[in-house]
Design a protein around this motif. Structure first.
Motif, PDB file in Angstrom:
ATOM      1  N   ARG A  12      43.490  33.575  11.724  1.00 14.18           N
ATOM      2  CA  ARG A  12      43.142  34.355  10.528  1.00 14.18           C
ATOM      3  C   ARG A  12      43.895  35.669  10.546  1.00 14.18           C
ATOM      4  NH1 ARG A  12      38.517  31.631  11.840  1.00 14.18           N
ATOM      5  NH2 ARG A  12      38.123  33.033  13.570  1.00 14.18           N
ATOM      6  N   PHE A  13      44.296  36.126   9.366  1.00 13.76           N
ATOM      7  CA  PHE A  13      44.837  37.479   9.211  1.00 13.76           C
ATOM      8  C   PHE A  13      43.852  38.210   8.318  1.00 13.76           C
ATOM      9  CE2 PHE A  13      48.738  34.981  10.011  1.00 13.76           C
ATOM     10  CZ  PHE A  13      49.171  35.630  11.149  1.00 13.76           C
ATOM     11  N   GLY A  14      43.009  39.045   8.876  1.00  9.63           N
ATOM     12  CA  GLY A  14      41.930  39.663   8.106  1.00  9.63           C
ATOM     13  C   GLY A  14      41.013  38.557   7.618  1.00  9.63           C
ATOM     14  N   ALA A  15      40.767  38.535   6.300  1.00  7.27           N
ATOM     15  CA  ALA A  15      39.870  37.507   5.753  1.00  7.27           C
ATOM     16  C   ALA A  15      40.628  36.222   5.441  1.00  7.27           C
ATOM     17  CB  ALA A  15      39.212  38.040   4.480  1.00  7.27           C
ATOM     18  N   HIS A  16      41.959  36.286   5.528  1.00  9.85           N
ATOM     19  CA  HIS A  16      42.771  35.141   5.119  1.00  9.85           C
ATOM     20  C   HIS A  16      42.970  34.157   6.276  1.00  9.85           C
ATOM     21  CE1 HIS A  16      45.845  32.820   3.189  1.00  9.85           C
ATOM     22  NE2 HIS A  16      46.715  33.106   4.142  1.00  9.85           N
ATOM     23  N   ALA A  17      42.563  32.894   6.054  1.00  2.72           N
ATOM     24  CA  ALA A  17      42.746  31.866   7.083  1.00  2.72           C
ATOM     25  C   ALA A  17      44.144  31.262   6.917  1.00  2.72           C
ATOM     26  CB  ALA A  17      41.676  30.800   6.951  1.00  2.72           C
ATOM     27  N   ALA A  18      45.085  31.662   7.774  1.00  2.00           N
ATOM     28  CA  ALA A  18      46.466  31.156   7.670  1.00  2.00           C
ATOM     29  C   ALA A  18      46.565  29.745   8.240  1.00  2.00           C
ATOM     30  CB  ALA A  18      47.418  32.088   8.408  1.00  2.00           C
ATOM     31  N   ILE A  19      45.773  29.463   9.282  1.00  4.71           N
ATOM     32  CA  ILE A  19      45.729  28.124   9.896  1.00  4.71           C
ATOM     33  C   ILE A  19      44.267  27.749  10.068  1.00  4.71           C
ATOM     34  CG2 ILE A  19      46.223  26.818  12.022  1.00  4.71           C
ATOM     35  CD1 ILE A  19      48.744  27.414  10.419  1.00  4.71           C
ATOM     36  N   GLY A  36      56.188  22.037   4.025  1.00  8.05           N
ATOM     37  CA  GLY A  36      55.209  22.552   3.067  1.00  8.05           C
ATOM     38  C   GLY A  36      55.762  23.771   2.371  1.00  8.05           C
ATOM     39  N   PRO A  37      55.106  24.200   1.299  1.00  7.70           N
ATOM     40  CA  PRO A  37      55.627  25.334   0.534  1.00  7.70           C
ATOM     41  C   PRO A  37      55.475  26.652   1.296  1.00  7.70           C
ATOM     42  CG  PRO A  37      53.492  24.657  -0.313  1.00  7.70           C
ATOM     43  CD  PRO A  37      53.853  23.675   0.759  1.00  7.70           C
ATOM     44  N   SER A  38      56.135  27.651   0.792  1.00  8.16           N
ATOM     45  CA  SER A  38      56.090  28.973   1.386  1.00  8.16           C
ATOM     46  C   SER A  38      54.636  29.440   1.516  1.00  8.16           C
ATOM     47  CB  SER A  38      56.871  29.922   0.471  1.00  8.16           C
ATOM     48  OG  SER A  38      57.139  31.084   1.167  1.00  8.16           O
ATOM     49  N   GLY A  39      54.293  29.955   2.692  1.00 10.22           N
ATOM     50  CA  GLY A  39      52.955  30.510   2.880  1.00 10.22           C
ATOM     51  C   GLY A  39      51.920  29.503   3.360  1.00 10.22           C
ATOM     52  N   CYS A  40      52.312  28.235   3.594  1.00 17.07           N
ATOM     53  CA  CYS A  40      51.310  27.239   3.993  1.00 17.07           C
ATOM     54  C   CYS A  40      50.972  27.329   5.479  1.00 17.07           C
ATOM     55  CB  CYS A  40      51.768  25.820   3.640  1.00 17.07           C
ATOM     56  SG  CYS A  40      53.105  25.218   4.670  1.00 17.07           S
ATOM     57  N   GLY A  41      51.752  28.113   6.233  1.00 20.99           N
ATOM     58  CA  GLY A  41      51.383  28.331   7.637  1.00 20.99           C
ATOM     59  C   GLY A  41      52.321  27.703   8.658  1.00 20.99           C
ATOM     60  N   LYS A  42      53.456  27.190   8.209  1.00 21.57           N
ATOM     61  CA  LYS A  42      54.392  26.506   9.124  1.00 21.57           C
ATOM     62  C   LYS A  42      54.846  27.445  10.249  1.00 21.57           C
ATOM     63  CE  LYS A  42      57.487  25.858   5.840  1.00 21.57           C
ATOM     64  NZ  LYS A  42      56.874  26.513   4.690  1.00 21.57           N
ATOM     65  N   SER A  43      55.348  28.637   9.840  1.00 21.67           N
ATOM     66  CA  SER A  43      55.902  29.558  10.842  1.00 21.67           C
ATOM     67  C   SER A  43      54.819  30.076  11.767  1.00 21.67           C
ATOM     68  CB  SER A  43      56.595  30.741  10.162  1.00 21.67           C
ATOM     69  OG  SER A  43      57.610  30.259   9.340  1.00 21.67           O
ATOM     70  N   THR A  44      53.631  30.331  11.220  1.00 20.09           N
ATOM     71  CA  THR A  44      52.526  30.814  12.060  1.00 20.09           C
ATOM     72  C   THR A  44      52.220  29.786  13.143  1.00 20.09           C
ATOM     73  OG1 THR A  44      51.634  32.036  10.188  1.00 20.09           O
ATOM     74  CG2 THR A  44      50.125  31.625  12.004  1.00 20.09           C
ATOM     75  N   LEU A  45      52.199  28.518  12.754  1.00 16.43           N
ATOM     76  CA  LEU A  45      51.926  27.451  13.717  1.00 16.43           C
ATOM     77  C   LEU A  45      53.005  27.414  14.807  1.00 16.43           C
ATOM     78  CD1 LEU A  45      49.595  25.483  13.776  1.00 16.43           C
ATOM     79  CD2 LEU A  45      51.032  23.782  12.683  1.00 16.43           C
ATOM     80  N   THR A 209      60.615  23.273   8.183  1.00 16.11           N
ATOM     81  CA  THR A 209      61.560  23.286   7.060  1.00 16.11           C
ATOM     82  C   THR A 209      60.834  23.232   5.718  1.00 16.11           C
ATOM     83  OG1 THR A 209      63.440  22.153   6.037  1.00 16.11           O
ATOM     84  CG2 THR A 209      61.883  20.753   7.197  1.00 16.11           C
ATOM     85  N   HIS A 210      61.479  23.806   4.684  1.00 18.71           N
ATOM     86  CA  HIS A 210      61.002  23.659   3.309  1.00 18.71           C
ATOM     87  C   HIS A 210      61.519  22.346   2.733  1.00 18.71           C
ATOM     88  CE1 HIS A 210      60.768  28.102   3.078  1.00 18.71           C
ATOM     89  NE2 HIS A 210      59.857  27.850   2.163  1.00 18.71           N
ATOM     90  N   ASP A 211      62.587  21.836   3.376  1.00 22.43           N
ATOM     91  CA  ASP A 211      63.404  20.801   2.767  1.00 22.43           C
ATOM     92  C   ASP A 211      62.922  19.414   3.218  1.00 22.43           C
ATOM     93  OD1 ASP A 211      65.383  19.059   2.027  1.00 22.43           O
ATOM     94  OD2 ASP A 211      67.034  20.325   2.694  1.00 22.43           O
TER      95      ASP A 211
HETATM   96  P1  ATP Z   1      57.596  30.509   4.717  1.00 22.74           P
HETATM   97  O1  ATP Z   1      58.122  29.128   4.533  1.00 22.74           O
HETATM   98  O2  ATP Z   1      57.736  31.369   3.513  1.00 22.74           O
HETATM   99  O3  ATP Z   1      58.064  31.156   5.974  1.00 22.74           O
HETATM  100  P2  ATP Z   1      55.192  29.621   6.014  1.00 22.74           P
HETATM  101  O4  ATP Z   1      54.690  28.303   5.567  1.00 22.74           O
HETATM  102  O5  ATP Z   1      55.958  29.657   7.277  1.00 22.74           O
HETATM  103  O6  ATP Z   1      55.995  30.315   4.844  1.00 22.74           O
HETATM  104  P3  ATP Z   1      53.561  31.636   7.240  1.00 22.74           P
HETATM  105  O7  ATP Z   1      54.681  32.612   7.379  1.00 22.74           O
HETATM  106  O8  ATP Z   1      53.109  30.934   8.453  1.00 22.74           O
HETATM  107  O9  ATP Z   1      53.903  30.569   6.125  1.00 22.74           O
HETATM  108  O10 ATP Z   1      52.327  32.400   6.587  1.00 22.74           O
HETATM  109  C1  ATP Z   1      51.073  31.765   6.361  1.00 22.74           C
HETATM  110  C2  ATP Z   1      50.133  32.755   5.708  1.00 22.74           C
HETATM  111  O11 ATP Z   1      49.776  33.769   6.632  1.00 22.74           O
HETATM  112  C3  ATP Z   1      50.742  33.461   4.509  1.00 22.74           C
HETATM  113  O12 ATP Z   1      49.745  33.649   3.535  1.00 22.74           O
HETATM  114  C4  ATP Z   1      51.189  34.794   5.079  1.00 22.74           C
HETATM  115  O13 ATP Z   1      51.167  35.793   4.093  1.00 22.74           O
HETATM  116  C5  ATP Z   1      50.146  35.039   6.156  1.00 22.74           C
HETATM  117  N1  ATP Z   1      50.678  35.817   7.287  1.00 22.74           N
HETATM  118  C6  ATP Z   1      51.612  35.394   8.160  1.00 22.74           C
HETATM  119  N2  ATP Z   1      51.851  36.348   9.098  1.00 22.74           N
HETATM  120  C7  ATP Z   1      51.048  37.392   8.797  1.00 22.74           C
HETATM  121  C8  ATP Z   1      50.805  38.680   9.382  1.00 22.74           C
HETATM  122  N3  ATP Z   1      51.453  39.068  10.489  1.00 22.74           N
HETATM  123  N4  ATP Z   1      49.883  39.479   8.786  1.00 22.74           N
HETATM  124  C9  ATP Z   1      49.209  39.101   7.702  1.00 22.74           C
HETATM  125  N5  ATP Z   1      49.368  37.885   7.103  1.00 22.74           N
HETATM  126  C10 ATP Z   1      50.272  37.048   7.628  1.00 22.74           C
END
Ligand code: ATP
Length: 395
Positions: A12-19, A36-45, A209-211
Motif C-alpha cells: 500500500r502507498f498511503g490509502a492506495h493498495a498498489a498490490i 497490464g496498463p500503466s499504474g496496475c502495479g507491474k513495476s512495484t511487484l 512490459t506494456h506490450d
Molecule cells: P507503469 O507501466 O506506468 O510503470 P506500473 O504498472 O508499473 O505502471 P506501478 O509503477 O507499479 O505501476 O504503480 C502502481 C501504483 O502504485 C500506481 O497507482 C502508482 O501511482 C503507485 N505508486 C507506485 N510507487 C509509488 C510510490 N513510491 N509512492 C506512492 N505511490 C506509488
C-alpha cells in the motif's frame, strides 16, 4: 523448487493498495511476463522481488529461500532496466565486469597497479577477464569490449546491460521494460535475442512490459494485471483462446477482439444482436440474459450484403498487411454499433479488396467465439461448427 514465489503479497502507498494479495510462482527456468496498463502495479511487484521495495504483507522466496527482508544486494537477482543504467565513463569490459569486481575483489584489489602485487589477486583478475570474455562472446560484444557506452548503438548498449546481468549468474532475472527505448525493428531483434539467451541460460525470469505482443512472443506464461491484482496467469495460447474475462480478452491478441453485446432469446436459445440479427447459440443460458460475444478477426468472414444469415456491416477502415488485410467494420449491436475487425486475404469479397464506406455482410464463425456474462466473466466457448446468422423480424 520455484525460481521466484510470491505468497499473499500486498503493498500500500498511503490509502492506495498498489498490490493486493498477489500469489505467483515462476518455475525454475521459466520466463514470465507481467502485462497490464500503466499504474496496475507491474513495476512495484518487480521492485519488491528485486528488494528495492518492500511488501506490507506476504512472502517472497527466491530459489526456495525466504527473501522478504533480505537487502537487494544479497538476493542474487539481476535487474535489466529500459535506460540500460550503464556507467558512461567505463568501457564495455569494465561495465560487464563491475558486478564481479564488486563481489570477488577486496577494495585494494580494485585499485590500478596495486593488484599486480599479489598472485592471488592476479588470478582473481584473470578469472574475471575470462568470465567477461565468455559473456561478451555469447552476446556478440567481443569486438566492442574497449569502447565506452556512448560509442555503441542502442541494441549494443542493451546487450551490455544484459551481459552485466548474466555475468554474475543470478538466481533470477528481472526485466523492467528493457526494450521500450528501442525502435520497432531493433525491438523485434532484441526480443528474439533475449528469448534465445533465456533458453540458453535457463534462469527464472520476470519481464515487465506494456506490450502484449512482446509478452506473447517471449513468455512461457503471462500474468495479466489490473489495479494491483492478477486477472489471469496462463500460457499465451490459453490467454488467447480461454481468457477468464473481457479485460483479459481485450489485452491479449492483435487486432483487439471485437465485442458484440447480445441478449439471449427465449425458446430458440439464439442470441439477438442489434435489432435484426440472431446468432444461433448452443449453450445453456438463461433467457433474457445480457451477454457479450467476443469475436477475433479469424472468426469472421466477409461476404456480400445479400448473403443469407450475414450481419450487415459498414467498412470503417482497411489496413493492408501484405498477404492479409484487416477490414474494420461497424455492425448494429445493442442500441448502437459495435466494431469488429475481419482478417481477410488481400483479395477477398468477390476477388477484390473492400474500401472504406462500403456495405458488406459479415459471416460469424461461432465455433471458437467467446461468451461473457453481464459482469464480463467468460461463460464458456460456444460449441458447434461454422454458423451464419439468421435475420429475424422484431416486432
Ligand atoms: P507503469 O507501466 O506506468 O510503470 P506500473 O504498472 O508499473 O505502471 P506501478 O509503477 O507499479 O505501476 O504503480 C502502481 C501504483 O502504485 C500506481 O497507482 C502508482 O501511482 C503507485 N505508486 C507506485 N510507487 C509509488 C510510490 N513510491 N509512492 C506512492 N505511490 C506509488
Amino acid at each position: 523448487m520455484a525460481g521466484v514465489e510470491l505468497e499473499n503479497v500486498c503493498r500500500r502507498f498511503g490509502a492506495h493498495a498498489a498490490i493486493e494479495n498477489i500469489n505467483l510462482t515462476v518455475d525454475e527456468g521459466e520466463f514470465v511476463a507481467l502485462v497490464g496498463p500503466s499504474g496496475c502495479g507491474k513495476s512495484t511487484l518487480l521492485r519488491m522481488i528485486a528488494g528495492l521495495d518492500w511488501p506490507d504483507e506476504g512472502h517472497i522466496r527466491i530459489a526456495g529461500r525466504e527473501a522478504t527482508g533480505v537487502p537487494a544486494a544479497e538476493r542474487n537477482v539481476a535487474m535489466v532496466f529500459q535506460n540500460y543504467a550503464l556507467y558512461p565513463h567505463l568501457s564495455v569490459r569494465q561495465n560487464i565486469a563491475t558486478p564481479l569486481t564488486m563481489r570477488r575483489l577486496k577494495a585494494w584489489e580494485r585499485l590500478p597497479l596495486l593488484w599486480h602485487a599479489s598472485g592471488a589477486s592476479r588470478r582473481r583478475h584473470a578469472q574475471i577477464d575470462t568470465d567477461v570474455h565468455e559473456v561478451a562472446q555469447a552476446l556478440g560484444l567481443g569486438h566492442v569490449l574497449d569502447l565506452k557506452p556512448g560509442a555503441l548503438s542502442g541494441g549494443q548498449r542493451q546487450r551490455v546491460a544484459l551481459g552485466r546481468a548474466i555475468v554474475r549468474r543470478p538466481a533470477a532475472f528481472l526485466y523492467d521494460e528493457p526494450l521500450s527505448n528501442l525502435d520497432a525493428e531493433l525491438r523485434t531483434t532484441m526480443r528474439t535475442e533475449i528469448a534465445d539467451l533465456h533458453r540458453r541460460i535457463g534462469v527464472a525470469s520476470v519481464y515487465v512490459t506494456h506490450d502484449q505482443v512482446e509478452a506473447m512472443t517471449m513468455a512461457d506464461r503471462i500474468a495479466v494485471m489490473r489495479a494491483g491484482r492478477i486477472l489471469q496467469f496462463a500460457s499465451p495460447a490459453q490467454l488467447y483462446a480461454q481468457p477468464s474475462c473481457i479485460e483479459v480478452a481485450r489485452t491479449i491478441g492483435t487486432p483487439c477482439i471485437g465485442l458484440l453485446p447480445a441478449r439471449v432469446l427465449a425458446g430458440s436459445g439464439g442470441l439477438a444482436v442489434g435489432m435484426h440479427s440472431v446468432l444461433p447459440l448452443h449453450i445453456a443460458l438463461a433467457a433474457g440474459a445480457d451477454v457479450t460475444v467476443g469475436l477475433r478477426s479469424e472468426h469472421l468472414h466477409l461476404t456480400t450484403t445479400d448473403t443469407a444469415g450475414a450481419l450487415p456491416a459498414r467498412v470503417t477502415n482497411v489496413e493492408y498487411l501484405g498477404a492479409d488485410v484487416l477490414v474494420h467494420v461497424a455492425v448494429a449491436a445493442g442500441h448502437g454499433e459495435a466494431r469488429l475487425v475481419v482478417r481477410a486475404a488481400s483479395l477477398d469479397c468477390a476477388g477484390r479488396t473492400p474500401v472504406t464506406g462500403e456495405l458488406l455482410g459479415v459471416r460469424v464463425d461461432l465455433s471458437r467465439a467467446l461468451v461473457f456474462d453481464a459482469q464480463g466473466q467468460r461463460i464458456d466457448a460456444v460449441a458447434g461448427h461454422t454458423m451464419s446468422t439468421q435475420r429475424v423480424a422484431h416486432g
